[in-house]
Design an enzyme around this catalytic site. Structure first.
Site, PDB file in Angstrom:
ATOM      1  N   MET A   1       7.350  -5.286   2.970  1.00  0.00           N
ATOM      2  CA  MET A   1       6.075  -4.599   2.725  1.00  0.00           C
ATOM      3  C   MET A   1       5.214  -4.685   3.990  1.00  0.00           C
ATOM      4  SD  MET A   1       5.128  -5.074  -1.262  1.00  0.00           S
ATOM      5  CE  MET A   1       4.387  -6.674  -1.149  1.00  0.00           C
TER       6      MET A   1
ATOM      7  N   GLU B   1       7.635 -14.297  11.375  1.00  0.00           N
ATOM      8  CA  GLU B   1       8.889 -14.841  11.893  1.00  0.00           C
ATOM      9  C   GLU B   1       9.980 -14.893  10.800  1.00  0.00           C
ATOM     10  OE1 GLU B   1      11.491 -15.855  14.627  1.00  0.00           O
ATOM     11  OE2 GLU B   1       9.503 -15.040  15.049  1.00  0.00           O
TER      12      GLU B   1
ATOM     13  N   HIS C   1      10.489 -12.587   8.463  1.00  0.00           N
ATOM     14  CA  HIS C   1      11.122 -11.260   8.490  1.00  0.00           C
ATOM     15  C   HIS C   1      11.998 -11.128   9.741  1.00  0.00           C
ATOM     16  CE1 HIS C   1       7.339 -10.201   6.143  1.00  0.00           C
ATOM     17  NE2 HIS C   1       8.294  -9.801   5.337  1.00  0.00           N
TER      18      HIS C   1
ATOM     19  N   SER D   1       4.642 -16.477   4.910  1.00  0.00           N
ATOM     20  CA  SER D   1       4.362 -15.398   3.955  1.00  0.00           C
ATOM     21  C   SER D   1       3.257 -14.525   4.529  1.00  0.00           C
ATOM     22  CB  SER D   1       3.897 -16.001   2.627  1.00  0.00           C
ATOM     23  OG  SER D   1       3.259 -15.008   1.841  1.00  0.00           O
TER      24      SER D   1
HETATM   25  O1  PAF Z   1       9.589  -9.111  -0.853  1.00  0.00           O
HETATM   26  C1  PAF Z   1       9.008  -8.044  -0.577  1.00  0.00           C
HETATM   27  O2  PAF Z   1       8.436  -7.872   0.494  1.00  0.00           O
HETATM   28  C2  PAF Z   1       9.008  -6.929  -1.609  1.00  0.00           C
HETATM   29  O3  PAF Z   1       8.944  -7.430  -2.896  1.00  0.00           O
HETATM   30  C3  PAF Z   1      10.167  -5.945  -1.444  1.00  0.00           C
HETATM   31  C4  PAF Z   1      11.503  -6.625  -1.669  1.00  0.00           C
HETATM   32  C5  PAF Z   1      10.140  -5.324  -0.064  1.00  0.00           C
HETATM   33  C6  PAF Z   1      10.051  -4.818  -2.476  1.00  0.00           C
HETATM   34  O4  PAF Z   1       8.852  -4.134  -2.346  1.00  0.00           O
END
Ligand code: PAF
Length: 270
Positions: A21, A26, A28, A176
């Site tokens: 989203m 880091e 991601h 997060s």
């Molecule tokens: O974990 C997330 O960022 C979201 O829940 C996802 C998996 C991209 C779905 O919108």
């Protein structure tokens, strides 16, 4: 996007997919690096999915630093950054939703009704468009990961859903996108969540009863100013049902509010 995916597949090239989203950190980046290592092509999606937010949740204030995210993806060698509009995912007349029964009603599902229906729906939609060989998700969202793995199994998706270790800040706080909501003092206090989970898991692994280890963790977490616990429980690693005594693959799951920020985390029991 789908046409390119078909072309790559025709050439026998595999696609690694990291759905997000945005507000990339880091954690991601580590998913993207792994996707880069294990596949010929890497696709990242950024879509703040309205269907997974409740009416009083943070959809409108969810951080959207798109230019920064795009630069990070470029630096990590992402082949395609897929950034659909809400209308592209949910065109007028959209009626189809995915429900992974049972698992979606537990824990976060209890406190955020409809959340996992929104997650499963958008993830399947993205999978259909991207056609990945592998998709990567962080273990921080352990319930989400379990639900997506179950959906992929039940619907015979010909791809792998891969769970990746949670990345943590130096003091242990799970990375997060929502950590940036915390004030400096809340941010300091937030480290207590992971410390409490570690202490509880150590105690349980040493043979102390789950109930008493979790009671101590609860007290510690509630000593954080303005904190509130949505849930703190030991669960079976597959069914996510609560357990009273340890078993292989079990986890402790937690969702805790500090001020106006809801944090989730989990830890594996030995
Ligand atoms: O974990 C997330 O960022 C979201 O829940 C996802 C998996 C991209 C779905 O919108």
């Amino acid at each position: 996007m789908s046409r390119l995916a078909i072309l790559w597949k025709k050439k026998g090239q595999t696609i690694g997919f990291v759905p997000t989203m945005g507000a990339l950190h880091e954690g991601h980046a580590s998913l993207i690096r792994r996707a880069r290592k294990e596949n010929d092509k890497v696709v990242v999606s950024i879509f703040v999915n309205p269907a997974q937010f409740g009416p009083n949740e943070d959809f409108s204030r969810y951080p959207r630093p798109f230019d920064k995210d795009r630069a990070l993806c470029a630096a990590l060698g992402v082949d395609i950054l897929y950034h659909p509009s809400p209308e592209a995912i949910y065109p007028p007349g959209y009626k189809s939703f995915i429900e992974v029964e049972g698992l979606s009603q537990l824990w976060c599902g209890h406190f955020r009704p409809g959340h996992f229906r929104g997650v499963a729906t958008v993830v399947l939609n993205l999978f259909q468009t991207v056609s990945p060989a592998r998709a990567y998700f962080g273990e921080k969202d352990y319930q989400q990961l379990t639900i997506i793995k179950t959906m992929a199994r039940d619907l015979n998706l010909s791809m792998r859903v891969i769970g990746c270790q949670t990345l943590r800040e130096k003091d242990g706080l799970a990375m997060s996108s929502r950590n940036q909501y915390l004030s400096p003092s809340e941010r300091r206090d937030a480290a207590m969540l992971y410390r409490s989970l570690c202490e509880a898991s150590e105690k349980i692994n040493q043979g102390i009863e789950i109930a008493s280890a979790l009671k101590a963790a609860r007290q510690k977490i509630l000593s954080i100013p303005n904190s509130r616990i949505d849930y703190l429980a030991a669960v079976d690693g597959l069914s996510l049902e609560e357990i009273k005594s340890p078993r292989l693959g079990a986890r402790i799951l937690a969702a805790v509010w500090i001020g106006k920020t809801r944090l989730i985390d989990n830890i594996k029991l030995a």
